[in-house]
Design a protein around this motif. Structure first.
Motif, mmCIF file in Angstrom:
data_model
loop_
_atom_site.group_PDB
_atom_site.id
_atom_site.type_symbol
_atom_site.label_atom_id
_atom_site.label_comp_id
_atom_site.label_asym_id
_atom_site.label_seq_id
_atom_site.Cartn_x
_atom_site.Cartn_y
_atom_site.Cartn_z
ATOM 1 N N GLN A 1 0.811 -1.225 0.000
ATOM 2 C CA GLN A 1 0.000 0.000 0.000
ATOM 3 C C GLN A 1 0.843 1.273 0.000
ATOM 4 N N ASP B 1 -4.313 -2.937 7.405
ATOM 5 C CA ASP B 1 -5.285 -1.844 7.361
ATOM 6 C C ASP B 1 -5.481 -1.225 8.750
ATOM 7 N N ALA C 1 -4.589 2.671 9.801
ATOM 8 C CA ALA C 1 -5.573 3.553 10.446
ATOM 9 C C ALA C 1 -4.988 4.165 11.720
ATOM 10 N N GLN D 1 -3.777 -8.533 5.317
ATOM 11 C CA GLN D 1 -4.276 -7.277 4.767
ATOM 12 C C GLN D 1 -5.139 -6.552 5.791
ATOM 13 N N ARG D 2 -5.987 -7.295 6.486
ATOM 14 C CA ARG D 2 -6.803 -6.679 7.538
ATOM 15 C C ARG D 2 -5.909 -6.146 8.654
#
Length: 356
Positions: free
Chosen positions: A35, A344, A348, A340-341
């Motif tokens: 990302q 993320d 955040a 991926q979770r």
């Protein structure tokens, strides 16, 4: 032009990727690096990975790389100023660079509570308390670890935030068979082969179930040598030890085992059980520390560690998991733990701290 905000990812003086901390460090950094172009474009964030020079380039060219040095335990100087520094685990003793504005510490476990005593325990507790006192945020990889932190080290500046690890899905990965294991069924254990993994209980299980083959896989270490000696001394012909296996060999073991054994005494998370669950395999855990949180209601649990009782639990669990739909339910549980979770949730948190 957007002013860049530089984030350091402190992996420390990591030596390999073949244990829980190595897997966490590698997989989370890979997911963040994927990302990195978007984050630079949308938020002006630039990642820099801090790890030994031998691993520079491991995560592509969308991130920067910073070399480690022993002197950084006391003083870490950089011409680049960092808006945020994330230390990936509590065993990383290298400091954030001087002038860093925000700091995050990830705590994987407080296993010293189970392995230390007396003045050594007090010293470990005080060292960890001091580290977290200087952190702007603390991440715990399970609610169990968060509870340990608040009970043993609190109060902190902010309550620990729980971000569960991901677990790698190896079901589509290349597989390499291991010689001598394809001829009959086997139960599997994979870990770094430390005393806290409760290998002794698995040897007792093997003694109580001589017709059942049990494969122990891990890394070469003084303790794995001790385990080999115990297997020979007890004449446990049904125990097979395989050390320093590749990822392809690990995938083959998961795919071909009849069940996965993990009676650990102390875990911050426990990645191997979830890796086995991706294959829909029956998993057998201890009820200690974080394992019930991770295994949920699809795992089976040992209440005692004598060989005969463990055999009964495994036999009953294997029979139960032959029912239609069980393998699918086990695999679905594993998919709830994705890197991926995990990434993320970290992004955040980074953005919230940078916005302060």
């Amino acid at each position: 032009m957007t002013t860049l905000q530089h984030i350091g990812l402190g992996l420390g003086r990591i030596r390999h990727w073949h244990d829980g901390l190595g897997e966490f460090s590698r997989q989370l950094t890979l997911a963040l690096a994927q990302q990195a172009p978007r984050l630079r474009e949308e938020h002006g964030i630039r990642f820099h990975v801090h790890l030994p020079r031998a691993y520079h380039g491991e995560f592509g060219d969308a991130v920067g790389y910073l070399d480690t040095h022993t002197t950084q335990r006391w003083l870490h100087l950089r011409t680049q100023r960092f808006a945020l520094w994330h230390t990936f685990h509590q065993h990383n003793r290298l400091r954030a660079p001087l002038g860093t504005q925000r700091r995050i510490e990830t705590v994987h476990d407080l296993n010293f509570l189970h392995t230390k005593s007396g003045t050594k325990l007090a010293r470990y507790r005080e060292r960890m308390r001091d580290r977290l006192a200087h952190a702007d945020a603390t991440i715990a990889i399970t609610h169990h670890v968060a509870g340990d932190i608040e009970r043993e080290l609190g109060p902190l500046r902010t309550a620990p935030q729980v971000i569960h690890n991901g677990a790698t899905d190896l079901t589509r990965s290349p597989q390499q068979p291991l010689d001598g294991l394809a001829d009959r069924p086997f139960l599997l254990h994979i870990s770094r082969m430390a005393p806290t993994k409760n290998i002794a209980a698995l040897l007792d299980l093997a003694a109580a179930w001589p017709e059942q083959r049990i494969v122990l896989a891990g890394a070469t270490s003084p303790y794995s040598t001790e385990v080999q000696q115990q297997v020979a001394a007890r004449a446990l012909g049904n125990v097979v030890i395989r050390l320093d296996i590749s990822e392809a060999q690990k995938a083959w073991l998961y795919a071909h085992c009849t069940g996965f054994l993990f009676p650990s005494l102390a875990e911050g998370f426990g990645l191997p059980p979830i890796e086995a669950m991706h294959f829909g395999k029956p998993v057998f855990l201890s009820r200690l520390t974080s394992l019930p949180e991770v295994g949920g209601d699809v795992a089976h649990y040992f209440d005692r560690f004598d060989g005969a009782q463990m055999r009964s639990v495994v036999e009953a669990g294997l029979a139960a998991d032959r029912q239609p739909g069980r393998a699918a339910a086990i695999a679905a549980h594993a998919r709830g733990f994705s890197w991926q979770r995990c990434a993320d949730a970290h992004i955040a948190l980074y953005c919230r701290l940078l916005a302060r």
